[in-house]
Write a protein that holds these residues in place. Structure first.
Motif, mmCIF file in Angstrom:
data_model
loop_
_atom_site.group_PDB
_atom_site.id
_atom_site.type_symbol
_atom_site.label_atom_id
_atom_site.label_comp_id
_atom_site.label_asym_id
_atom_site.label_seq_id
_atom_site.Cartn_x
_atom_site.Cartn_y
_atom_site.Cartn_z
ATOM 1 N N LYS A 1 0.643 -1.193 -0.096
ATOM 2 C CA LYS A 1 0.083 0.049 -0.020
ATOM 3 C C LYS A 1 0.836 1.384 0.082
ATOM 4 C CE LYS A 1 -1.496 -1.750 3.569
ATOM 5 N NZ LYS A 1 -2.010 -2.053 4.699
ATOM 6 N N ASP B 1 -0.148 5.714 8.830
ATOM 7 C CA ASP B 1 0.676 5.231 9.945
ATOM 8 C C ASP B 1 1.715 6.420 10.211
ATOM 9 O OD1 ASP B 1 -0.195 2.880 10.623
ATOM 10 O OD2 ASP B 1 1.124 1.765 9.171
ATOM 11 N N ARG C 1 -5.705 2.223 17.920
ATOM 12 C CA ARG C 1 -6.869 2.020 16.892
ATOM 13 C C ARG C 1 -7.691 3.531 16.967
ATOM 14 N NH1 ARG C 1 -5.330 -1.206 13.515
ATOM 15 N NH2 ARG C 1 -4.622 -3.020 14.223
ATOM 16 N N GLY D 1 -3.228 -1.759 7.778
ATOM 17 C CA GLY D 1 -4.047 -3.086 7.591
ATOM 18 C C GLY D 1 -5.128 -3.329 8.485
ATOM 19 N N GLY D 2 -5.313 -2.750 9.761
ATOM 20 C CA GLY D 2 -6.304 -2.951 10.294
ATOM 21 C C GLY D 2 -7.304 -1.713 10.304
ATOM 22 N N ARG E 1 6.316 -3.945 12.626
ATOM 23 C CA ARG E 1 4.963 -4.363 12.571
ATOM 24 C C ARG E 1 4.846 -5.411 13.789
ATOM 25 N NH1 ARG E 1 5.979 -4.396 6.760
ATOM 26 N NH2 ARG E 1 4.464 -3.104 5.782
ATOM 27 N N LEU F 1 2.137 -6.441 15.218
ATOM 28 C CA LEU F 1 1.376 -7.424 15.500
ATOM 29 C C LEU F 1 1.834 -8.776 14.754
ATOM 30 C CD1 LEU F 1 -2.119 -5.799 14.504
ATOM 31 C CD2 LEU F 1 -1.202 -6.289 16.673
ATOM 32 N N ARG G 1 -9.275 -11.632 9.559
ATOM 33 C CA ARG G 1 -9.597 -10.522 8.789
ATOM 34 C C ARG G 1 -10.085 -10.966 7.130
ATOM 35 N NH1 ARG G 1 -4.683 -6.471 9.941
ATOM 36 N NH2 ARG G 1 -4.958 -6.413 12.166
HETATM 37 C C1 S3P Z 1 -1.766 -3.035 11.304
HETATM 38 C C2 S3P Z 1 -0.966 -2.523 10.116
HETATM 39 C C3 S3P Z 1 0.299 -1.611 10.199
HETATM 40 C C4 S3P Z 1 0.096 -0.626 11.139
HETATM 41 C C5 S3P Z 1 -0.069 -1.489 12.465
HETATM 42 C C6 S3P Z 1 -1.213 -2.293 12.453
HETATM 43 C C7 S3P Z 1 -2.469 -4.270 11.172
HETATM 44 O O1 S3P Z 1 0.142 -0.977 8.847
HETATM 45 O O2 S3P Z 1 -0.985 0.212 11.056
HETATM 46 O O3 S3P Z 1 1.097 -1.995 12.762
HETATM 47 O O4 S3P Z 1 -3.456 -4.111 12.035
HETATM 48 O O5 S3P Z 1 -2.784 -4.696 10.215
HETATM 49 P P1 S3P Z 1 0.744 -1.608 7.329
HETATM 50 O O6 S3P Z 1 -0.484 -2.461 6.786
HETATM 51 O O7 S3P Z 1 0.978 -0.271 6.431
HETATM 52 O O8 S3P Z 1 1.690 -2.600 7.691
#
Ligand code: S3P
Length: 170
Positions: A14, A33, A57, A79-80, A117, A119, A135
């Motif tokens: 992305k 981010d 969040r 991603g979240g 990252r 997570l 997801r």
């Molecule tokens: C997350 C994705 C990360 C970032 C965080 C949480 C997620 O962004 O927002 O670590 O929950 O999938 P990227 O998708 O840019 O790695």
């Protein structure tokens, strides 16, 4: 003019694709981010470690609220971001949602040497598969999607650009 919003799992490209797409379309590029890091003065990893996911969040939602008032941006999202349904509503309101996808093995290769990252820890492939499963379907809200597994970033940009032209977004 609407925002172009890239959604998708970590490691689907992305940020890199968003930056190139913005360059191609002469639009401003924003990464959620990075906006969170600017607003808090902390890295994403620090926010997760010090304050936990709920705080992250909430920061993410604040950024979306601000961005949803703007137009003509290419926005790459974390991603979240869609875990909060309000974010979906806000981003969709004045944005075209485009999903980037990639195969788990490709995601693994792309994220394995990055420490940014929070997570994805412990058994890396295990966490990728678990999160992808949790997801499942959330990125299907996009009106167009591109599998980035086996094509160059420029080819991904071409596909998105062509789609936007076909749909007369430009
Ligand atoms: C997350 C994705 C990360 C970032 C965080 C949480 C997620 O962004 O927002 O670590 O929950 O999938 P990227 O998708 O840019 O790695």
């Amino acid at each position: 003019m609407k925002n172009i919003v890239l959604i998708g799992f970590m490691g689907t490209g992305k940020t890199a694709v968003g930056r190139r797409l913005a360059g191609r379309l002469k639009m401003e590029f924003i990464d959620t981010d990075t906006e969170i890091e600017k607003a808090t003065g902390k890295t994403v990893t620090q926010i997760f470690e010090k304050y936990g996911p709920v705080r992250f969040r909430s920061e993410e939602n604040l950024v979306v609220e601000k961005l949803a008032k703007r137009e003509g941006l290419v926005i790459s999202t974390g991603g979240g971001i869609l875990l909060n349904s309000e974010n979906l509503k806000l981003l969709k309101n004045n944005g075209v949602l485009i999903a980037l996808k990639a195969e788990p093995e490709v995601i693994y290769q792309r994220v394995k040497n990055k420490k940014s990252r929070p997570l994805l820890k412990g058994n890396l492939m295990g966490s990728i598969l678990k999160l992808l499963q949790e997801r499942e379907g959330i990125y299907n809200v996009a009106e167009f999607s591109v599998d980035t597994s086996r094509i160059t970033q420029d080819a991904v940009v071409d596909k998105i650009h062509n789609y936007l032209l076909e749909r007369k977004y430009f």
